[in-house]
Design a protein around this motif. Sequence first.
Motif, short mmCIF file in Angstrom:
data_model
loop_
_atom_site.label_atom_id
_atom_site.label_comp_id
_atom_site.label_asym_id
_atom_site.label_seq_id
_atom_site.Cartn_x
_atom_site.Cartn_y
_atom_site.Cartn_z
N SER A 1 1.91 0.77 -1.24
CA SER A 1 1.32 1.67 -0.24
C SER A 1 1.68 1.27 1.18
CB SER A 1 -0.20 1.67 -0.38
OG SER A 1 -0.74 2.81 0.24
N VAL B 1 -0.71 11.36 3.31
CA VAL B 1 0.57 10.92 3.87
C VAL B 1 1.07 11.95 4.88
CG1 VAL B 1 2.98 10.35 3.35
CG2 VAL B 1 1.17 9.59 1.82
N LEU C 1 -6.76 2.48 -0.41
CA LEU C 1 -6.42 2.30 -1.83
C LEU C 1 -7.21 3.24 -2.72
CD1 LEU C 1 -6.08 -1.50 -2.61
CD2 LEU C 1 -4.31 0.20 -2.17
N ARG C 2 -6.51 3.88 -3.66
CA ARG C 2 -7.20 4.70 -4.65
C ARG C 2 -7.64 3.83 -5.82
NH1 ARG C 2 -2.77 8.58 -6.07
NH2 ARG C 2 -4.17 8.88 -7.82
N GLU D 1 4.44 5.80 -3.64
CA GLU D 1 3.33 5.58 -2.71
C GLU D 1 2.05 6.05 -3.40
OE1 GLU D 1 2.50 4.56 0.69
OE2 GLU D 1 0.57 5.04 -0.26
N GLN D 2 1.04 5.16 -3.44
CA GLN D 2 -0.18 5.52 -4.17
C GLN D 2 -1.03 6.57 -3.47
OE1 GLN D 2 -3.73 4.12 -3.47
NE2 GLN D 2 -2.94 3.86 -1.38
N ALA D 3 -0.93 6.64 -2.13
CA ALA D 3 -1.77 7.60 -1.39
C ALA D 3 -1.36 9.03 -1.73
CB ALA D 3 -1.63 7.35 0.11
N ALA E 1 4.59 10.58 -3.24
CA ALA E 1 3.19 10.20 -3.03
C ALA E 1 2.44 10.35 -4.35
CB ALA E 1 2.58 11.08 -1.96
N HIS F 1 2.29 5.49 -8.62
CA HIS F 1 2.12 4.03 -8.60
C HIS F 1 2.80 3.38 -9.79
CE1 HIS F 1 -1.02 4.24 -11.69
NE2 HIS F 1 -1.48 5.29 -11.05
N PHE G 1 0.63 -3.51 -1.69
CA PHE G 1 -0.39 -2.47 -1.47
C PHE G 1 -0.98 -2.53 -0.06
CE2 PHE G 1 0.07 -2.63 -6.03
CZ PHE G 1 -0.01 -1.30 -6.39
N PHE H 1 -3.69 5.32 4.19
CA PHE H 1 -3.20 4.54 3.06
C PHE H 1 -4.31 3.75 2.36
CE2 PHE H 1 0.46 5.31 5.81
CZ PHE H 1 1.31 5.93 4.90
#
Lengths: 78, 418
Positions: free
Chosen positions: B147, B177, B330-331, B170-172, B204, B207, B240, B328
């Motif tokens: 991320s 984003v 974290l999920r 990208e985890q977001a 986006a 992950h 991350f 960004f």
Amino acid sequence: MPELTLDGRPLLVAPGTTVAAALLLGGDGTSRTSVSGQRRAPVCGMGICQECRVTIDGQRRLACQTLCRDGMRVESRP
Amino acid sequence: MKVDILIIGAGPAGMAAALAAAPSGARIAVLDDNPAAGGQIWRDGPQAHLPPLARDYRQRLEAQANIEHLPATRVVALAGPKALLVEDPEQGRVIEYDRLILCTGARELLLPFPGWTLPGVTGAGGLQALIKGGMPVAGERIVIAGSGPLLLASAATARDNGATVLNIAEQAPWSKVAGFAAQLPRWPHKLLQSFGLFHPGYRANSHVFEALGEGRLEAVRLNIGGQLREVACERLACGFGLIPNLQLGQALGCHIDNGAIAVDAWQATSLADHYAAGESTGFGGSEKALVEGAIAGHAAVGERNAAQRLWPQRQRWHGFATALNAAFALRDEVKHLARPDTLICRCEDVPLAAVADHQGWSQAKMASRCGMGACQGRICGGAAQALFGWQPPVPRPPFSPARIDTLLQLGADAHSQA
Ligand SMILES: Cc1cc2nc3c(=O)[nH]c(=O)nc-3n(C[C@H](O)[C@H](O)[C@H](O)COP(=O)(O)OP(=O)(O)OC[C@H]3O[C@@H](n4cnc5c(N)ncnc54)[C@H](O)[C@@H]3O)c2cc1C
Ligand code: FES
């Protein structure tokens, strides 16, 4: 250009090269064996994770924060 | 050794602090554990390209007779009031100071996932740092995941050095984003630096799922917008985002707020004569680090007017930091990638199953040795905080592995002070 030995083999590198980079230039890139026997390689590149510790001229040092020097002896395998 | 001002960290914040304090004539030392000044963003090396601003700061630092730069030097322990035990490759010694400025920066947040201990897996900023230090990646296929804008910076460095970057996960979510990118014109300089690097493989809402290989990385399984996809590659760079380096501030007793060293408008911490600047007060990039460092440097030598003149500039970069951190965040998915047998502590090889059932960090540590290894919990402690919400305990000396003769200095010093 500094010339060092990595696990007994000679290696010539560009000035300013870190020992972490030398591990891949002259070998398979790994730095140490973990307590359960896995080979490990540098991870953070910035002196935090300690995965890159090798023996340099008899002392435990971080490969990612040490520059290669002429005559240096680097050992990655005990 | 005794100095008026001791600065820990020679990144943008530490260099700016030293240069702002120098005209007062104070005796200044800047120590850093890296071989050269520059910190993370201005890391030098055979495959690094330093921007003119970085060269300018380094030259000015060298030119100031009252600034001493101590490279390859790390802090090992507290050695009494206003004294630190430090170690370089040659010697251990105690440095006494009148005022201290903590510019210790940030490190990458590395979260555990199956296969993350395989050689070939690095941090995202970690890959960039290793390449700058001369690590060859030409011809390699690289996947970048995690991320934040650092993923793009890392991709650019890898590509410039001859690697093929296959994917950037990208985890977001896209919405965040895109929202962040839309705000970037407020900070035009940053636009060039990060999103100017846009890459066709960038996704986006994606992950890493696991890293695969026998003895070294051979492939990565990615979750791309909900679909699993396997990608053969030589290298995976996964980070991350960044977390402030607090250990020294914590050990000194500075108040910590929201995972960062708490400071007032003068960059002063809760402890008298102790200041902090840059990423150690919260992640926000090099411009924030530079202006905070300068404010701390001016304030530490009593030049309050000069410090105050920089407040509006700081305000501007704090705005950027807020937008960055919101975009960004974290999920939850990325906090549940590790399986029971995934190692959490890379130093002591402790699996998730051995720590997950404990109430907190201290208990887990006692029962499993998690966090007792060489990194002193800097990696697994950061992960445990993200995964379980455990607060990292106040670090105990030595803060990093030190030689016996260095530690003996502490004994000698303690005796002489007693
Ligand atoms: C791996 C990595 C790569 C990055 N790459 C980029 C990039 O390409 N572009 C970008 O905009 N931003 C990048 N960043 C973000 C970067 O942190 C900031 O932009 C900027 O470098 C922050 O400046 P700073 O002075 O606050 O901290 P830093 O630059 O992190 O400097 C802190 C310095 O203090 C040293 N230090 C810390 N603790 C101690 C101690 N106890 N003893 C001795 N020395 C110590 C560290 O080794 C470091 O050299 C990166 C961050 C990381 C972690
Ligand atoms: S690679 Fe992490 S400490 Fe050297």
